[in-house]
Design an enzyme around this catalytic site. Structure first.
Site, PDB file in Angstrom:
ATOM      1  N   GLU A 148       0.776  -1.237   0.000  1.00 13.61           N
ATOM      2  CA  GLU A 148       0.000   0.000   0.000  1.00 13.61           C
ATOM      3  C   GLU A 148       0.810   1.292   0.000  1.00 13.61           C
ATOM      4  O   GLU A 148       0.309   2.323  -0.432  1.00 13.61           O
ATOM      5  CB  GLU A 148      -0.942  -0.001   1.228  1.00 13.61           C
ATOM      6  CG  GLU A 148      -1.962  -1.113   1.221  1.00 13.61           C
ATOM      7  CD  GLU A 148      -2.922  -1.006   0.047  1.00 13.61           C
ATOM      8  OE1 GLU A 148      -3.406   0.110  -0.229  1.00 13.61           O
ATOM      9  OE2 GLU A 148      -3.154  -2.045  -0.616  1.00 13.61           O
TER      10      GLU A 148
ATOM     11  N   SER B 204     -42.226 -27.721  46.881  1.00  8.68           N
ATOM     12  CA  SER B 204     -41.865 -27.899  48.286  1.00  8.68           C
ATOM     13  C   SER B 204     -40.501 -27.351  48.659  1.00  8.68           C
ATOM     14  O   SER B 204     -40.155 -27.304  49.842  1.00  8.68           O
ATOM     15  CB  SER B 204     -41.915 -29.387  48.648  1.00  8.68           C
ATOM     16  OG  SER B 204     -43.245 -29.838  48.664  1.00  8.68           O
TER      17      SER B 204
END
Length: 731
Positions: free
Chosen positions: A111, A381
């Site tokens: 680049e 319970s």
């Protein structure tokens, strides 16, 4: 005549001389105009550049924020459980030192080969770009340096205009003067797009090679650099020929730059990349980890960490989840649900009593589905332990004798035990082991404030005071709860039940239930660290020890004693499906000194019956107990076998009649997600099945031919029109 001719000739010569004398003057005028135009063409842009340069402010490197992924880890800070991925991109920030030099050089070769020496833009490249724009020649080449690309991506945008290009140029030059080249390169590498929804070199390294950038080879680094030009098109899975051509260009460039020897270059082979189908940049979590993620995000909000923090600061979030305990939990659930009906579901939450840390969490296997561990469910319970704790706190000892015969309530309602048994008078400790409904209804009647004391004790120990869609829990329309509260009539969650039992296992001291241990940014700043502290005493140590003592025999009684002879305190429970005689919720909750675990098993919609592996009614001593035992055995394997403290004696009226708790609502995890098809709505999950106002006798329960284990479960009653108490319905 001759004189006239001479005169005429003279005039003509004079005119010619006059004309000749004007030509240089005109030339000078044109030259001056051209010079003025040229100077204007130079000076005006230069002036604009100078003004813009003085006006534009380039942020400091640390001030530029980019959307990036935050990661959620287990307590080892290494095992990734989930990610928080912003819609703008899958990105992970890394320091330049973490990027190998050969990867850096590959990017420069691809680049910007003059990066280290240019002034933010390339004069020759810029000239080519201008010529290309003026002539329409796209082959003239581009002029964007790495600095310009970064400025475009982070500061000025990528809209196509000369104004934007000019701003890009000014910012690039100024950034080069104010930032170091290393900072610019690092910023670029962390923001550049490389296809596969990967932003930045670290995310791309995982997307293409399933490894961190620090481990990339020269060949792999060159391929990532080659892709930058056309990220999607040059993916090797889309265009292998084009990708390899560009890859060769990058390697040749590295040789030209003197960063790679010709000999090394000669022997390099085009690298293989992972199949894109096996990688999803936006997969944030799988299975129950999605529910852990939701809890973590909600908790981060509670401690002041914002959504912006989560999506821009690359947070490393360390949770409380213990990998060994979580693995044992997942294995246990998978093994037990495999033998049940297709729509069977489970929830498991394990909490460390001494800290409040959630060590394992299972709310379902659909990452975006219904979270059963965070859903309100009838507890059966198991809720008897809160009535017993209230009684102990008021000086009623475990040796207190209570009648287990049927008990009558207003409205000619008769409560029986789950198996219609009647053992006469038994101690309340024995009644807990055998889960006698009748004894606990009578015990609750002896409390100073009856049902309200059961509710207050549950809240004190850690049961949430509100649920999504339920503003106030354990109450009847804002008033005192019905008698059925002690039998699990009202909704609570698995995380609540585990929290409450953890408080008891910790000698009555409550710690905030939490998922998050530590939050650190990508640059090492610690945003949050959980402090355990001393906790809050919610019930006396004497009461906690006595309650644990009463619960100790129950695991063995339910054929679920822990390995290595570990002591545990446990309670089973079921909630009945209306008046069908079948069960829809089955529970096992229990703790050791190191871990409190709550397990629920039911169906996807929570409005249909759940059956055991033999096809009979599901009870707490079936799949829930098996999951509970397997989870704790796996989690605690190799750890020291600890005992609970021996209980001191409570004589009638001798215990402190006081609750040690601050009436601040207990920790409430986030709202669970909207259920998918065939999963419960809030209304379905919260309302018991309607029954006739004058209930008919319960249908006869058909016992399956195959054997089932003895079940110490509680019964159920209808204590008001339309309100069914879990476990067993009789009239």
């Amino acid at each position: 005549m001759s004189e006239e001719k001479n005169e005429s000739t003279k005039d003509t010569k004079n005119k010619d001389k006059s004309s000749d004398s004007k030509k240089p003057s005109r030339r000078r005028s044109v030259g001056i105009v051209l010079l003025g135009v040229l100077l204007a063409a130079i000076l005006i842009p230069l002036g604009v550049f100078v003004v813009a340069y003085a006006t534009y402010d380039v942020p400091e490197p640390e001030e530029v924020t980019s959307k990036q992924v935050s990661s959620i880890y287990a307590s080892d800070a290494e095992t990734e459980l989930a990610r928080i991925v912003p819609p703008e991109g899958n990105r992970r920030q890394v320091e330049l030192e973490e990027v190998p030099e050969h990867v850096q050089n590959a990017v420069l070769a691809a680049e910007d080969r003059e990066f280290w020496t240019n002034i933010g833009f390339s004069v020759t490249g810029f000239g080519r770009a201008v010529v290309g724009q003026l002539t329409g020649d796209g082959s003239a080449g581009g002029g964007s340096t790495i600095t310009q690309q970064y400025v475009k991506n982070s500061l000025v945008g990528d809209d196509y205009s000369y104004v934007r290009k000019a701003r890009e140029l000014v910012y690039s030059v100024k950034m080069t003067n104010e930032w170091s080249k290393e900072d610019i390169l690092a910023a670029y590498l962390n923001t550049v797009y490389l296809g596969r929804n990967a932003y930045g070199i670290e995310a791309a390294s995982h997307a293409y090679f399933d490894k961190p950038v620090s481990e990339l080879t020269v060949e792999e680094g060159a391929l990532l650099a080659a892709i930058i030009q056309l990220p999607s098109q040059l993916d090797p899975w889309n265009d292998p020929v084009g990708a390899e051509t560009r890859w060769n260009y990058v390697l040749d460039g590295m040789v030209e730059m003197g960063e790679l020897s010709a000999e090394e270059r000669e022997g390099m082979v085009f690298p293989e990349t992972r199949d894109p189908a096996e990688y999803s940049a936006y997969t944030e979590a799988t299975g129950t980890n999605g529910m852990i993620k939701n809890n973590v995000i909600a908790e981060l909000g509670e401690v002041g960490i914002t959504e912006e923090d989560m999506t821009t600061r690359g947070l490393q979030i360390t949770t409380t989840i213990d990998t060994k305990t979580q693995e044992a939990t997942l294995d246990s659930v998978e093994a037990e649900l495999a033998g049940l009906q297709e729509d069977a579901r489970a929830a498991v939450v394990s909490i460390e009593p001494g800290t409040g840390a959630v060590r394992s969490y299972f709310g379902g296997d659909d990452a975006t589905g219904w979270d059963y561990a965070n859903a309100g469910l009838q507890t059966g319970s198991t809720f008897k332990i809160f009535g017993l704790a209230a009684a102990l706190q008021q000086g009623i000892p475990l040796s207190a004798m209570y009648d287990s015969s049927p008990v009558s309530l207003p409205g000619d309602i008769v409560v029986n035990n789950w198996d219609n048994s009647d053992s006469g008078y038994t101690t309340i400790a024995e009644a807990l082991k055998r889960s006698y409904n009748t004894s606990f209804i009578r015990l609750q009647d002896d409390l100073y404030n009856t049902t309200q004391d059961t509710a207050d004790m549950a809240h004190a120990l850690g049961v949430a005071r509100s649920l999504p869609g339920v503003p106030a829990t354990l109450t009847e329309n804002g008033g005192q709860p019905y008698e059925g509260i002690i039998l699990g009539q009202y909704q609570s969650r698995a995380i609540d039940m585990s929290t409450a039992l953890a408080t008891v296992a910790n000698g009555g001291v409550w710690h905030e239930t939490h998922f998050v241990e530590r939050v650190e940014t990508s640059d090492g700043e610690v945003l949050y660290e959980h402090e355990v502290g001393e906790g809050e005493r919610r019930v006396s140590e004497l009461v906690a020890a006595n309650l644990l003592s009463a619960m100790e025999p129950i695991a063995g009684y339910s054929s679920s004693a822990l390995a290595e002879g570990r002591t545990s305190a446990a309670k089973t429970g079921t909630a009945q499906l209306g008046d069908t005689g079948q069960n829809k919720d089955a529970w096992m909750i229990g703790a050791t000194p190191q871990l409190s675990t709550a397990v629920w098993v039911g169906t996807a919609d929570n409005t249909s019956a759940i059956f055991n592996e033999w096809g009979g009614n599901m009870f707490g001593s079936n799949a829930p107990s098996a999951i509970w035992k397997s989870t704790l055995d796996g989690a605690l394997e190799g750890q020291e076998v600890l005992e609970f403290d021996s209980p001191g004696q409570i004589n009638f009226g001798s215990a402190p009649n006081q609750l040690y708790y601050d009436p601040v609502p207990a920790y409430t995890p986030p709202a669970y997600t909207t259920p998918a098809e065939a999963e419960p709505t809030e209304e379905e999950a919260s309302e018991p099945e309607p029954v006739e106002e004058e209930p008919a006798p319960a249908p006869e329960v058909v016992v399956p031919e195959v054997p089932t284990p003895d079940e110490p479960e509680g019964g159920g009653i209808e204590i008001a029109p339309g309100l069914v108490i879990p476990d067993f319905l009789t009239g």
